[in-house]
Motif scaffolding. Structure first.
Motif, PDB file in Angstrom:
ATOM      1  N   SER A 154     -16.405  11.695  39.373  1.00 45.53           N
ATOM      2  CA  SER A 154     -17.343  10.612  39.704  1.00 45.53           C
ATOM      3  C   SER A 154     -17.999  10.009  38.462  1.00 45.53           C
ATOM      4  CB  SER A 154     -18.435  11.133  40.634  1.00 45.53           C
ATOM      5  OG  SER A 154     -17.861  11.483  41.865  1.00 45.53           O
ATOM      6  N   ASP A 155     -18.204  10.845  37.436  1.00 45.07           N
ATOM      7  CA  ASP A 155     -18.917  10.362  36.252  1.00 45.07           C
ATOM      8  C   ASP A 155     -18.003   9.629  35.275  1.00 45.07           C
ATOM      9  OD1 ASP A 155     -17.593  12.790  35.978  1.00 45.07           O
ATOM     10  OD2 ASP A 155     -18.813  13.396  34.257  1.00 45.07           O
ATOM     11  N   LYS A 156     -16.719   9.504  35.605  1.00 45.03           N
ATOM     12  CA  LYS A 156     -15.784   8.927  34.643  1.00 45.03           C
ATOM     13  C   LYS A 156     -15.340   7.503  34.980  1.00 45.03           C
ATOM     14  CE  LYS A 156     -15.420  12.580  32.036  1.00 45.03           C
ATOM     15  NZ  LYS A 156     -16.101  12.570  30.731  1.00 45.03           N
ATOM     16  N   ALA A 157     -15.954   6.905  35.975  1.00 41.77           N
ATOM     17  CA  ALA A 157     -15.497   5.588  36.441  1.00 41.77           C
ATOM     18  C   ALA A 157     -15.445   4.561  35.306  1.00 41.77           C
ATOM     19  CB  ALA A 157     -16.386   5.083  37.568  1.00 41.77           C
ATOM     20  N   ASN A 158     -16.405   4.636  34.395  1.00 39.40           N
ATOM     21  CA  ASN A 158     -16.468   3.623  33.341  1.00 39.40           C
ATOM     22  C   ASN A 158     -15.841   4.080  32.032  1.00 39.40           C
ATOM     23  OD1 ASN A 158     -17.848   1.714  34.958  1.00 39.40           O
ATOM     24  ND2 ASN A 158     -19.709   2.950  34.707  1.00 39.40           N
ATOM     25  N   ALA A 159     -15.277   5.282  32.037  1.00 36.98           N
ATOM     26  CA  ALA A 159     -14.634   5.777  30.820  1.00 36.98           C
ATOM     27  C   ALA A 159     -13.288   5.084  30.633  1.00 36.98           C
ATOM     28  CB  ALA A 159     -14.440   7.288  30.909  1.00 36.98           C
ATOM     29  N   TYR A 160     -12.769   5.174  29.401  1.00 32.28           N
ATOM     30  CA  TYR A 160     -11.422   4.675  29.125  1.00 32.28           C
ATOM     31  C   TYR A 160     -10.485   5.863  28.965  1.00 32.28           C
ATOM     32  CZ  TYR A 160     -12.797  -0.122  28.991  1.00 32.28           C
ATOM     33  OH  TYR A 160     -13.227  -1.356  29.373  1.00 32.28           O
ATOM     34  N   PRO A 161      -9.199   5.669  29.259  1.00 32.48           N
ATOM     35  CA  PRO A 161      -8.266   6.799  29.229  1.00 32.48           C
ATOM     36  C   PRO A 161      -8.323   7.640  27.951  1.00 32.48           C
ATOM     37  CG  PRO A 161      -7.207   4.946  30.268  1.00 32.48           C
ATOM     38  CD  PRO A 161      -8.569   4.460  29.806  1.00 32.48           C
ATOM     39  N   TYR A 162      -8.542   7.019  26.788  1.00 32.55           N
ATOM     40  CA  TYR A 162      -8.534   7.809  25.554  1.00 32.55           C
ATOM     41  C   TYR A 162      -9.701   8.805  25.502  1.00 32.55           C
ATOM     42  CZ  TYR A 162     -12.368   5.268  23.223  1.00 32.55           C
ATOM     43  OH  TYR A 162     -13.591   4.750  22.873  1.00 32.55           O
ATOM     44  N   GLN A 163     -10.700   8.598  26.358  1.00 35.20           N
ATOM     45  CA  GLN A 163     -11.854   9.502  26.366  1.00 35.20           C
ATOM     46  C   GLN A 163     -11.666  10.692  27.306  1.00 35.20           C
ATOM     47  OE1 GLN A 163     -14.313   6.182  27.517  1.00 35.20           O
ATOM     48  NE2 GLN A 163     -15.454   6.246  25.586  1.00 35.20           N
ATOM     49  N   LEU A 164     -10.517  10.740  27.988  1.00 38.65           N
ATOM     50  CA  LEU A 164     -10.292  11.782  28.990  1.00 38.65           C
ATOM     51  C   LEU A 164      -9.408  12.895  28.438  1.00 38.65           C
ATOM     52  CD1 LEU A 164      -9.412   9.517  32.056  1.00 38.65           C
ATOM     53  CD2 LEU A 164     -11.658  10.405  31.448  1.00 38.65           C
ATOM     54  N   ILE A 189      -0.542  -5.946  32.038  1.00 38.03           N
ATOM     55  CA  ILE A 189      -0.430  -4.610  31.453  1.00 38.03           C
ATOM     56  C   ILE A 189       0.073  -4.685  30.013  1.00 38.03           C
ATOM     57  CG2 ILE A 189       0.579  -2.302  31.740  1.00 38.03           C
ATOM     58  CD1 ILE A 189      -1.238  -3.207  34.087  1.00 38.03           C
ATOM     59  N   VAL A 190       1.137  -5.430  29.796  1.00 38.77           N
ATOM     60  CA  VAL A 190       1.792  -5.403  28.476  1.00 38.77           C
ATOM     61  C   VAL A 190       1.071  -6.299  27.462  1.00 38.77           C
ATOM     62  CG1 VAL A 190       3.937  -5.873  27.239  1.00 38.77           C
ATOM     63  CG2 VAL A 190       4.010  -4.792  29.490  1.00 38.77           C
ATOM     64  N   LEU A 191       0.928  -7.573  27.806  1.00 37.98           N
ATOM     65  CA  LEU A 191       0.429  -8.541  26.823  1.00 37.98           C
ATOM     66  C   LEU A 191      -0.944  -8.167  26.229  1.00 37.98           C
ATOM     67  CD1 LEU A 191       1.360 -11.056  25.381  1.00 37.98           C
ATOM     68  CD2 LEU A 191       0.313 -12.448  27.179  1.00 37.98           C
ATOM     69  N   PRO A 192      -1.921  -7.749  27.064  1.00 39.70           N
ATOM     70  CA  PRO A 192      -3.218  -7.389  26.469  1.00 39.70           C
ATOM     71  C   PRO A 192      -3.101  -6.274  25.436  1.00 39.70           C
ATOM     72  CG  PRO A 192      -3.397  -7.525  28.864  1.00 39.70           C
ATOM     73  CD  PRO A 192      -1.943  -7.636  28.539  1.00 39.70           C
ATOM     74  N   GLN A 193      -2.222  -5.325  25.682  1.00 43.58           N
ATOM     75  CA  GLN A 193      -2.043  -4.237  24.718  1.00 43.58           C
ATOM     76  C   GLN A 193      -1.313  -4.726  23.472  1.00 43.58           C
ATOM     77  OE1 GLN A 193      -0.896  -0.325  26.343  1.00 43.58           O
ATOM     78  NE2 GLN A 193      -0.870  -1.287  28.353  1.00 43.58           N
ATOM     79  N   PHE A 251       1.218  10.889  32.637  1.00 37.62           N
ATOM     80  CA  PHE A 251       0.124  10.131  33.256  1.00 37.62           C
ATOM     81  C   PHE A 251       0.380   8.626  33.303  1.00 37.62           C
ATOM     82  CE2 PHE A 251      -1.966  13.052  29.961  1.00 37.62           C
ATOM     83  CZ  PHE A 251      -1.601  14.204  30.641  1.00 37.62           C
ATOM     84  N   ASN A 252       0.745   8.042  32.140  1.00 39.24           N
ATOM     85  CA  ASN A 252       0.974   6.599  32.059  1.00 39.24           C
ATOM     86  C   ASN A 252      -0.184   5.772  32.583  1.00 39.24           C
ATOM     87  OD1 ASN A 252       3.467   6.995  30.911  1.00 39.24           O
ATOM     88  ND2 ASN A 252       4.559   6.929  32.864  1.00 39.24           N
ATOM     89  N   LEU A 253      -1.405   6.189  32.253  1.00 35.48           N
ATOM     90  CA  LEU A 253      -2.565   5.352  32.579  1.00 35.48           C
ATOM     91  C   LEU A 253      -2.516   4.098  31.715  1.00 35.48           C
ATOM     92  CD1 LEU A 253      -5.424   7.999  32.826  1.00 35.48           C
ATOM     93  CD2 LEU A 253      -4.161   6.909  34.693  1.00 35.48           C
ATOM     94  N   PHE A 254      -3.203   3.035  32.172  1.00 38.30           N
ATOM     95  CA  PHE A 254      -3.250   1.803  31.392  1.00 38.30           C
ATOM     96  C   PHE A 254      -4.414   1.917  30.404  1.00 38.30           C
ATOM     97  CE2 PHE A 254      -1.659   0.255  35.672  1.00 38.30           C
ATOM     98  CZ  PHE A 254      -0.336   0.355  35.307  1.00 38.30           C
ATOM     99  N   PRO A 255      -4.126   2.016  29.095  1.00 43.29           N
ATOM    100  CA  PRO A 255      -5.179   2.357  28.135  1.00 43.29           C
ATOM    101  C   PRO A 255      -6.245   1.278  27.984  1.00 43.29           C
ATOM    102  CG  PRO A 255      -3.139   1.782  26.999  1.00 43.29           C
ATOM    103  CD  PRO A 255      -2.812   1.864  28.457  1.00 43.29           C
TER     104      PRO A 255
END
Lengths: 222, 254
Positions: free
Chosen positions: B139-149, A141-145, B98-102
């Protein structure tokens, strides 16, 4: 004009030999200083008080004194400091790699520390509630970012390192700058400096392009 | 069946006592809303319950297993790391931010923990993730990245990520406080859906209408204590305690 065409070609071949040695210094320094910098940063951040203090002191010395002085110190100090009989003499090339690696590791350590500290607490907490161990959290989680965030300042250091390889000439290593200096005074001509300058520039241009590519590759997220 | 039991919980930060003897229980399938003014200790309570903070005193049991206890000498005892991790995996958490992993796609945000921590196969984890995303309407967001949400989409992904670990109980820490009013609705809709499926949830919230509609029980906290708890209609429309009255009145005056 002190150079005829065959002379010029010989000069270029000679400087290419010097470039090879400079490249060796460059790559070996990167290979040793990047991991050492990471370990130093982790010790500086998460070590006990003794380790933290040691790392801080190490970084202070390495960033606070000239690299050219550190090169001479690493090369000469074992000879003067050790008692007779135990006196070892570093190979000048080995001494150069040790000094450059120790020096660059200190700079990298501070860049890594800044990068690691910039990751929000929320990332650690999200990982913790999902059951990731400390190690998994750091590695996944951390290192890649961190890598993405520190790439621009690390690129700066890498570009500086290309030019700093010239400093190992002070230990008498026959790298690009030293050979150019020798040729220039032998032939009494600025042309060797001109060509050496072009080689450094070309080298850094390639390095810059590679680093920009890496940045682009990591641009898939924000 | 009781899935969470909290007894006499105390927590201080330096000299500031944030939780002052909290006790309550949550039954399986129950939705509990925790309300109260800022600084009342609601968030700290959740953080103690999901092991982000260590308590100073008290007992917490998760489905009968002791997560933390306090002996007669006042020493706080947590089980060894292995046992603690098992308990932790039964607790899900959804954060305000949220704290998603970006750096992970939506899919990997949801599958990473089941695969790495839970030992599931990649295919199995992805299958579960797709089911969860469908349930969240993403369902359509599986391949999106958090910044796109959008914020609402991010929070729904965060809920899916928590659910992918198949927790016994899900904690929400003000899940809509970082969202625009129009995005709040889509997150509340998902929580409503989970409530209908008998998911056990403890929700710290400022959404009184939502608390009244979805919660089986409301707990009102102030200054680190539970002032009163009970039926949402009762507490939110006809509170018995002065402090609760003042809080509810303050909200309706806004």
């Amino acid at each position: 004009m002190p150079y005829d065409w065959p002379g010029l070609i010989n000069l270029i071949l000679l400087l290419i030999d010097g470039t090879k040695i400079a490249l060796k210094v460059f790559f070996l320094t990167l290979i040793f200083s990047l991991p050492l910098g990471l370990v130093t940063a982790l010790g500086r951040m998460y070590g006990n008080r003794l380790i933290k203090g040691l790392m801080k002191f190490y970084i202070l010395i390495m960033r606070g004194t000239p690299l050219i002085l550190q090169l001479s110190f690493v090369y000469f100090a074992p000879y003067f400091l050790l008692p007779e009989g135990l006196r070892i003499n570093f190979d000048r090339f080995v001494a150069a790699i040790i000094a450059c690696s120790l020096n660059y590791a200190a700079y990298f350590a501070e860049i890594f520390r800044g990068g690691i500290e910039s990751i929000s607490q929320g990332q650690y907490e999200a990982a913790a509630v999902l059951g990731f161990s400390k190690r998994q959290t750091f590695m996944r989680i951390v290192l890649p970012q961190v890598v993405k965030r520190i790439l621009p300042p690390v690129s700066n250091e890498i570009i500086t390192l290309v030019k700093d390889t010239a400093l190992v000439s002070t230990l008498g290593i026959a790298e690009l700058y030293r050979l150019a200096t020798g040729e220039a005074s032998r032939v009494v001509s600025p042309i060797p400096f001109l060509i050496a300058g072009m080689i450094y520039l070309l080298w850094n241009w390639v390095v810059t392009e590679i680093l920009l590519k890496a940045e682009k590759k990591l641009a898939y997220y924000k | 069946m009781e899935i969470l039991s909290v007894e006499n919980l105390y927590k201080s930060f330096d000299d500031n006592e944030v939780l002052h003897g909290i006790s309550f229980k949550v039954r399986e399938g129950e939705v509990v809303a925790v309300i109260g003014p800022s600084g009342s200790g609601k968030s700290t309570l959740l953080r103690c319950l999901n092991l982000l903070e260590k308590v100073d005193r008290g007992t917490v049991k998760v489905a009968g297993d002791t997560m933390v206890s306090t002996n007669d000498l006042g020493q706080v005892l947590y089980p060894p790391e292995g046992a603690l991790k098992k308990i932790r995996l039964r607790l899900g958490m959804v954060f305000q931010n949220f704290n998603l992993f970006p750096h992970f796609s939506v899919m990997r945000n949801i599958t990473e923990a089941p695969v790495i921590v839970g030992g599931k196969s990649q295919e199995e984890a992805e299958k579960t993730a797709l089911e969860l995303l469908e349930k969240m309407g993403l369902s359509d967001k599986a391949n999106a990245y958090p910044y796109q949400l959008s914020g609402g989409q991010s929070q729904r992904v965060a809920i899916a990520r928590a659910l992918a670990m198949d927790p016994d109980i899900l904690f929400f820490d003000e899940p809509t406080s970082a969202l625009d009013p129009e995005l709040t609705g889509e997150v509340l809709k998902v929580i409503r859906k989970l409530a209908a499926e008998q998911m056990t949830m403890v929700v710290v919230t400022h959404e009184m209408a939502f608390a009244q509609e979805v919660a089986d029980r409301v707990i009102f906290m102030d200054k680190g204590q539970i002032i009163e708890e009970g039926d949402p209609g009762e507490i939110l429309t006809n509170p018995s305690h002065e402090r609760t009255k003042a809080f509810i009145k303050g909200l309706s005056d806004r």
